[in-house]
Design an enzyme around this catalytic site. Structure first.
Site, PDB file in Angstrom:
ATOM      1  N   GLU A 178     -34.595 -52.018  68.688  1.00 29.07           N
ATOM      2  CA  GLU A 178     -35.485 -52.903  67.916  1.00 29.07           C
ATOM      3  C   GLU A 178     -36.428 -52.138  66.976  1.00 29.07           C
ATOM      4  OE1 GLU A 178     -37.284 -55.415  70.907  1.00 29.07           O
ATOM      5  OE2 GLU A 178     -35.349 -56.040  71.673  1.00 29.07           O
ATOM      6  N   ASN A 221     -29.655 -50.605  68.585  1.00 31.17           N
ATOM      7  CA  ASN A 221     -29.507 -51.934  69.197  1.00 31.17           C
ATOM      8  C   ASN A 221     -30.663 -52.836  68.749  1.00 31.17           C
ATOM      9  OD1 ASN A 221     -28.296 -53.667  71.334  1.00 31.17           O
ATOM     10  ND2 ASN A 221     -30.239 -53.325  72.416  1.00 31.17           N
ATOM     11  N   HIS A 257     -29.162 -62.859  71.211  1.00 25.81           N
ATOM     12  CA  HIS A 257     -29.901 -63.897  71.933  1.00 25.81           C
ATOM     13  C   HIS A 257     -29.869 -65.147  71.051  1.00 25.81           C
ATOM     14  CE1 HIS A 257     -31.256 -61.323  75.128  1.00 25.81           C
ATOM     15  NE2 HIS A 257     -31.634 -60.414  74.253  1.00 25.81           N
ATOM     16  N   GLU A 286     -26.485 -58.317  74.709  1.00 26.97           N
ATOM     17  CA  GLU A 286     -27.418 -59.137  75.496  1.00 26.97           C
ATOM     18  C   GLU A 286     -27.193 -60.625  75.256  1.00 26.97           C
ATOM     19  OE1 GLU A 286     -31.504 -57.859  74.908  1.00 26.97           O
ATOM     20  OE2 GLU A 286     -30.950 -55.747  74.893  1.00 26.97           O
ATOM     21  N   ASP A 288     -26.976 -64.394  75.245  1.00 26.70           N
ATOM     22  CA  ASP A 288     -27.242 -65.631  75.987  1.00 26.70           C
ATOM     23  C   ASP A 288     -27.455 -66.737  74.964  1.00 26.70           C
ATOM     24  OD1 ASP A 288     -29.873 -64.888  75.243  1.00 26.70           O
ATOM     25  OD2 ASP A 288     -30.455 -64.401  77.300  1.00 26.70           O
TER      26      ASP A 288
HETATM   27  O1  G3I Z   1     -46.764 -55.871  80.594  1.00 24.38           O
HETATM   28  C1  G3I Z   1     -47.245 -57.145  81.018  1.00 24.38           C
HETATM   29  C2  G3I Z   1     -48.401 -56.970  81.967  1.00 24.38           C
HETATM   30  O2  G3I Z   1     -49.457 -56.344  81.295  1.00 24.38           O
HETATM   31  C3  G3I Z   1     -48.806 -58.346  82.490  1.00 24.38           C
HETATM   32  O3  G3I Z   1     -49.780 -58.193  83.460  1.00 24.38           O
HETATM   33  C4  G3I Z   1     -47.634 -59.078  83.097  1.00 24.38           C
HETATM   34  C5  G3I Z   1     -48.005 -60.461  83.519  1.00 24.38           C
HETATM   35  O4  G3I Z   1     -46.984 -61.385  83.336  1.00 24.38           O
HETATM   36  O5  G3I Z   1     -46.576 -59.155  82.146  1.00 24.38           O
HETATM   37  C6  G3I Z   1     -46.129 -57.889  81.702  1.00 24.38           C
HETATM   38  O6  G3I Z   1     -45.113 -58.069  80.780  1.00 24.38           O
HETATM   39  C7  G3I Z   1     -43.806 -58.400  81.279  1.00 24.38           C
HETATM   40  C8  G3I Z   1     -42.834 -57.402  80.714  1.00 24.38           C
HETATM   41  O7  G3I Z   1     -41.530 -57.747  81.052  1.00 24.38           O
HETATM   42  C9  G3I Z   1     -43.118 -55.981  81.166  1.00 24.38           C
HETATM   43  O8  G3I Z   1     -42.796 -55.781  82.498  1.00 24.38           O
HETATM   44  C10 G3I Z   1     -43.460 -59.791  80.833  1.00 24.38           C
HETATM   45  O9  G3I Z   1     -44.295 -60.747  81.461  1.00 24.38           O
HETATM   46  C11 G3I Z   1     -42.022 -60.076  81.151  1.00 24.38           C
HETATM   47  O10 G3I Z   1     -41.678 -61.353  80.704  1.00 24.38           O
HETATM   48  C12 G3I Z   1     -41.137 -59.007  80.527  1.00 24.38           C
HETATM   49  O11 G3I Z   1     -39.782 -59.289  80.697  1.00 24.38           O
HETATM   50  C13 G3I Z   1     -38.726 -58.479  80.175  1.00 24.38           C
HETATM   51  C14 G3I Z   1     -38.708 -58.345  78.636  1.00 24.38           C
HETATM   52  O12 G3I Z   1     -37.521 -57.686  78.243  1.00 24.38           O
HETATM   53  C15 G3I Z   1     -39.864 -57.543  78.081  1.00 24.38           C
HETATM   54  O13 G3I Z   1     -39.664 -57.318  76.717  1.00 24.38           O
HETATM   55  C16 G3I Z   1     -37.479 -59.233  80.636  1.00 24.38           C
HETATM   56  O14 G3I Z   1     -37.405 -59.178  82.050  1.00 24.38           O
HETATM   57  C17 G3I Z   1     -36.224 -58.611  80.036  1.00 24.38           C
HETATM   58  O15 G3I Z   1     -35.132 -59.469  80.273  1.00 24.38           O
HETATM   59  C18 G3I Z   1     -36.379 -58.465  78.528  1.00 24.38           C
HETATM   60  O16 G3I Z   1     -35.235 -57.844  78.018  1.00 24.38           O
HETATM   61  C19 G3I Z   1     -35.227 -57.631  76.588  1.00 24.38           C
HETATM   62  C20 G3I Z   1     -34.408 -56.379  76.301  1.00 24.38           C
HETATM   63  O17 G3I Z   1     -34.900 -55.293  77.026  1.00 24.38           O
HETATM   64  C21 G3I Z   1     -34.393 -56.075  74.810  1.00 24.38           C
HETATM   65  N1  G3I Z   1     -33.938 -57.212  74.057  1.00 24.38           N
HETATM   66  C22 G3I Z   1     -34.635 -58.472  74.306  1.00 24.38           C
HETATM   67  C23 G3I Z   1     -34.599 -58.804  75.798  1.00 24.38           C
HETATM   68  C24 G3I Z   1     -35.214 -60.159  76.068  1.00 24.38           C
HETATM   69  O18 G3I Z   1     -36.581 -60.147  75.758  1.00 24.38           O
END
Ligand code: G3I
Length: 374
Positions: A178, A221, A257, A286, A288
């Site tokens: 990205e 990617n 996505h 990825e 969906d």
């Molecule tokens: O970092 C914050 C933290 O500060 C906060 O306290 C907490 C409370 O909810 O959230 C944290 O962020 C989370 C983040 O992961 C980091 O762990 C988000 O809520 C959470 O929704 C997030 O999810 C992941 C996301 O990437 C983050 O960008 C998903 O599980 C994961 O499926 C998703 O995957 C990405 C690929 O890597 C790249 N392409 C897009 C794809 C979908 O977003």
């Protein structure tokens, strides 16, 4: 520090291949539409030789806020489907900086190791995700007071250590994830590496990854680069430039996505093909297809499930039609663990199985398309 519970034993790693659960209505309907030769196969078995069918391995990220335990270590049913249906695994979060680097001096490889070992025990390849990204970096990195030289050393050591650890065991790496905005400009402000070290750091990341594992295919990617648009045009020009410089870039991948509220990107195949013609491999990494359900009880209607199946089919066909597209991954296979409802308030139901692992028409669309191609 994350530790893996005892459940993840060799017994679980080498799960026996058993038949999937019986299906209620939508699945039965979908089966009717499938030729008998297709539906009794598994995705990984139906795929043409040389093509892998992958899924993200749920864990970390949004899962950490949920009340269920870690899917990969605790959900046997989930694991059974994962080993039966897929020949490639992508750690959903477990190889991101935030996960691997709890602090500057520590690497936590427990979850990443477990996924790589699981894949090997089940005859699956692994896509590494990801090394240089603007998101999910630890606070100590984003908020640290590092000089340019220190940052460069941090990135180099990280790539050398992580890629080197899995050398020969990871097929494809999303080296840079990205890095462009929708307007085709580099994501300079948000991305600590590009902002602090300049765009040349991207080529260096590829060089370091290649030194650490000369056998891994190294990818650019991104999302919203399914069709031909300013963002994918920027990747095209950028890829050409890297190749001219002799940078070890091997592939371009689109996350895909998708949402039913937008038309299917009909030029997906054309887009993949132009990168293929540069001599790069391509991949869908990825996929969906989310939707705002409009059926009864707040669930998807039959028409929506059919349309979703059609999007999955078209994405797979685009990849199948391009010679160097040999890795096709969906971002999770069950709605139970999908990231979508956590990011999009009104959308969900994006994967190929329900939250109870019932196969949707989209699952059969993939199976049928693979069987037909194979
Ligand atoms: O970092 C914050 C933290 O500060 C906060 O306290 C907490 C409370 O909810 O959230 C944290 O962020 C989370 C983040 O992961 C980091 O762990 C988000 O809520 C959470 O929704 C997030 O999810 C992941 C996301 O990437 C983050 O960008 C998903 O599980 C994961 O499926 C998703 O995957 C990405 C690929 O890597 C790249 N392409 C897009 C794809 C979908 O977003």
């Amino acid at each position: 520090m994350r530790t893996l519970p005892a459940l993840l034993t060799a017994t679980v790693l080498a799960l026996p291949l058993v038949t999937a659960v019986a299906s209620p209505l939508p699945e039965a309907e979908a089966r009717t539409a499938a030729p008998a030769s297709a539906w009794h196969h598994r995705l990984r078995e139906a795929a043409p030789e040389g093509m892998v069918i992958g899924t993200a391995v749920a864990g970390g990220g949004h899962h950490e806020d949920q009340d269920y335990p870690d899917p990969f270590t605790h959900d046997r049913r989930y694991l059974r489907h994962m080993s039966q249906q897929f020949s490639s695994l992508s750690p959903e979060n477990q190889m991101k900086w935030e996960f691997l680097r709890p602090d500057q001096d520590t690497y936590d490889f427990a979850a990443a190791d477990a996924i790589v070992e699981y894949a090997e025990a089940n005859g699956q390849v692994v896509r590494g995700h990801t090394l240089l990204w603007h998101s999910q970096n630890p606070d100590w990195l984003e908020e640290g007071d590092f000089s340019r030289e220190e940052l460069r050393t941090l990135l180099r050591e990280h790539i050398t250590t992580v890629v080197g650890r899995y050398s020969g065991r990871i097929d494809q790496w999303d080296v840079a994830n990205e890095i462009f905005q929708e307007d085709g400009e580099l994501r300079t402000e948000e991305n600590i590496w590009i902002r602090e070290l300049g765009p040349g750091i991207i080529a260096d990341a590829f060089r370091w990854a290649h030194e650490a594992d000369p056998s891994a295919e190294l990818f650019l990617n991104d999302y919203n680069v399914d069709g031909v648009n300013p963002k994918s045009d920027a990747y095209y020009a950028f890829a050409q430039d890297l190749l001219e410089q002799g940078v070890p870039l091997h592939g371009f991948s689109t996350q895909a996505h998708l949402s039913l509220q937008y038309a299917f990107p009909g030029d997906l195949e054309d887009n993949l093909r132009r990168f293929d013609e540069l001599g790069l491999n391509t991949a869908i990494t990825e996929l969906d297809v989310r939707m705002a359900p409009d059926g009864r009880h707040g669930r998807p209607s039959r028409e929506q499930l059919a349309q979703q199946a059609d999007y999955y089919r078209q994405a797979l066909e685009a990849c199948l039609n391009v010679e160097g597209c040999r890795s096709f991954t969906i971002w999770g296979f069950t709605d139970k663990y999908s990231w979508v409802p956590h990011f999009f308030e009104d959308e969900g139901y994006a994967t190929v199985m329900t939250d109870r692992f019932q196969r949707k028409p989209a699952f059969y669309a993939l199976l049928r398309t693979l069987a037909h191609a194979g």
